[in-house]
Scaffold this motif. Structure first.
Motif, mmCIF file in Angstrom:
data_model
loop_
_atom_site.group_PDB
_atom_site.id
_atom_site.type_symbol
_atom_site.label_atom_id
_atom_site.label_comp_id
_atom_site.label_asym_id
_atom_site.label_seq_id
_atom_site.Cartn_x
_atom_site.Cartn_y
_atom_site.Cartn_z
ATOM 1 N N UNK A 1 107.690 9.621 57.530
ATOM 2 C CA UNK A 1 106.536 9.276 58.357
ATOM 3 C C UNK A 1 105.423 8.605 57.562
ATOM 4 N N UNK A 2 105.529 8.651 56.239
ATOM 5 C CA UNK A 2 104.536 7.984 55.395
ATOM 6 C C UNK A 2 105.232 7.471 54.134
ATOM 7 N N UNK A 3 104.543 6.630 53.404
ATOM 8 C CA UNK A 3 105.166 5.938 52.284
ATOM 9 C C UNK A 3 105.671 6.889 51.211
ATOM 10 N N UNK A 4 104.945 7.965 50.947
ATOM 11 C CA UNK A 4 105.367 8.884 49.897
ATOM 12 C C UNK A 4 106.639 9.647 50.241
ATOM 13 N N UNK A 5 107.030 9.636 51.517
ATOM 14 C CA UNK A 5 108.297 10.262 51.897
ATOM 15 C C UNK A 5 109.494 9.485 51.335
ATOM 16 N N UNK A 6 109.239 8.268 50.882
ATOM 17 C CA UNK A 6 110.305 7.465 50.288
ATOM 18 C C UNK A 6 110.555 7.821 48.829
ATOM 19 N N UNK A 7 109.620 8.499 48.199
ATOM 20 C CA UNK A 7 109.750 8.848 46.790
ATOM 21 C C UNK A 7 111.023 9.669 46.567
ATOM 22 N N UNK A 8 111.797 9.264 45.567
ATOM 23 C CA UNK A 8 113.029 9.967 45.242
ATOM 24 C C UNK A 8 114.241 9.534 46.036
ATOM 25 N N UNK A 9 114.041 8.722 47.068
ATOM 26 C CA UNK A 9 115.163 8.253 47.883
ATOM 27 C C UNK A 9 115.768 6.983 47.292
ATOM 28 N N UNK A 10 116.935 6.626 47.781
ATOM 29 C CA UNK A 10 117.553 5.336 47.458
ATOM 30 C C UNK A 10 117.283 4.404 48.631
ATOM 31 N N UNK A 11 116.590 3.314 48.361
ATOM 32 C CA UNK A 11 116.153 2.412 49.428
ATOM 33 C C UNK A 11 116.682 1.015 49.148
ATOM 34 N N UNK A 12 117.321 0.412 50.141
ATOM 35 C CA UNK A 12 117.882 -0.930 50.017
ATOM 36 C C UNK A 12 116.857 -1.971 50.460
ATOM 37 N N UNK A 13 116.885 -3.120 49.785
ATOM 38 C CA UNK A 13 115.961 -4.214 50.116
ATOM 39 C C UNK A 13 116.630 -5.545 49.810
ATOM 40 N N UNK A 14 116.182 -6.579 50.500
ATOM 41 C CA UNK A 14 116.680 -7.915 50.184
ATOM 42 C C UNK A 14 116.051 -8.377 48.877
#
Length: 283
Positions: A150-163
């Motif tokens: 729900x917020x940007x810090x929830x992405x910390x520690x995850x594997x996130x794909x990007x172009x």
């Protein structure tokens, strides 16, 4: 999305966009080169043609109507044709990979890039740009995980794909250097947006980052497999149409886009692709 978008199956949306592209696909409905009614500015790389570098794997902005070849359609593609018609010249699509768009412009392979590029400080340092659409990053993940982001810090520690080479990838890198510095994301970079979709669907990544316009389409085409995490990033950026730095064509492109905005052409194209017409209100 309009009816022709609905014909694309969810799996096909993720896979067919990986197919190869052919360069230089002109618009069949554009006026003939040298038409006496042409009001195009001087400086086009090919007389009587408006050449635009484009990567047609980014629906609903630019994509092949039959999946991997044929006519290029989408908001950007139709707007390129509209600008060419506004000047009375032929529209010519110069197909290239996403990371080849700016090099293609700088080498005068094309007159402009009209292809879903943010007006970032880095790009504006090397090219001119005229605003065309409001945008911002969005996060997609599996429906099972969507409520946990729900917020940007929830992405910390995850594997996130990007172009790769995108402003969205840069946003993740900035987050790693800031709020996620103690628990950084693993950022997976892919040449094509379709590959980021497959990374999440196949469990190789926890989430992907994409522009809000494309994210809504991806969710629709992958119902039950992808979901948009709402309001993780603000809509605080603008898509631009890029021309070479200091090129005499730059003000002409800006004036042409403003004319297409003021007469409702851009809003009409947006609505055709089921986009909110207000996203083109950038003036």
């Amino acid at each position: 999305m309009n009816n022709r978008l609905g014909a694309l199956a969810a799996a096909a949306a993720a896979v067919v966009l990986l197919a190869g592209c052919s360069a230089g696909s002109p618009s069949p409905s554009a006026p003939a080169a040298g038409d006496a009614s042409s009001t195009a500015p001087e400086g086009l790389v090919s007389e009587g043609k408006l050449s635009a570098c484009i990567d047609p794997e980014y629906p609903p902005l630019e994509y092949y109507e039959n999946g991997s070849d044929g006519k290029i359609v989408g908001f950007d593609a139709d707007a390129i044709t509209a600008l060419a018609e506004h000047w009375g010249v032929e529209a010519n699509f110069v197909v290239t990979s996403f990371d080849g768009l700016m090099p293609g412009l700088q080498s005068s392979t094309c007159d402009m890039i009209f292809g879903g590029l943010y007006m970032s400080e880095e790009r504006l340092a090397i090219a001119d740009a005229a605003p065309v659409m409001n945008a911002g990053p969005a996060i997609l993940t599996t429906p099972e995980n969507v409520d946990s982001i729900s917020e940007q810090t929830d992405l910390c520690g995850l594997t996130v794909a990007a172009q790769a080479a995108s402003s969205n990838e840069a946003s993740l890198q900035a987050l790693n250097e800031g709020d996620c510095s103690d628990n950084p994301m693993t950022i997976q970079s892919y040449p094509k947006t379709a590959e980021t979709v497959l990374a999440v669907i196949n469990g190789l990544a926890d989430a992907l980052i994409e522009t809000n316009v494309a994210a809504a389409y991806m969710e629709t085409q992958n119902e039950g497999r992808l979901a948009v995490a709402a309001d993780v990033f603000p809509t605080d950026t603008t898509f631009g149409v890029f021309t070479r730095k200091g090129d005499p064509l730059s003000p002409a492109v800006a004036e042409g886009l403003r004319a297409l905005h003021d007469d409702g052409t851009l809003a009409g194209i947006a609505e055709e692709y089921n986009l909110d017409a207000t996203i083109v209100d950038v003036y």
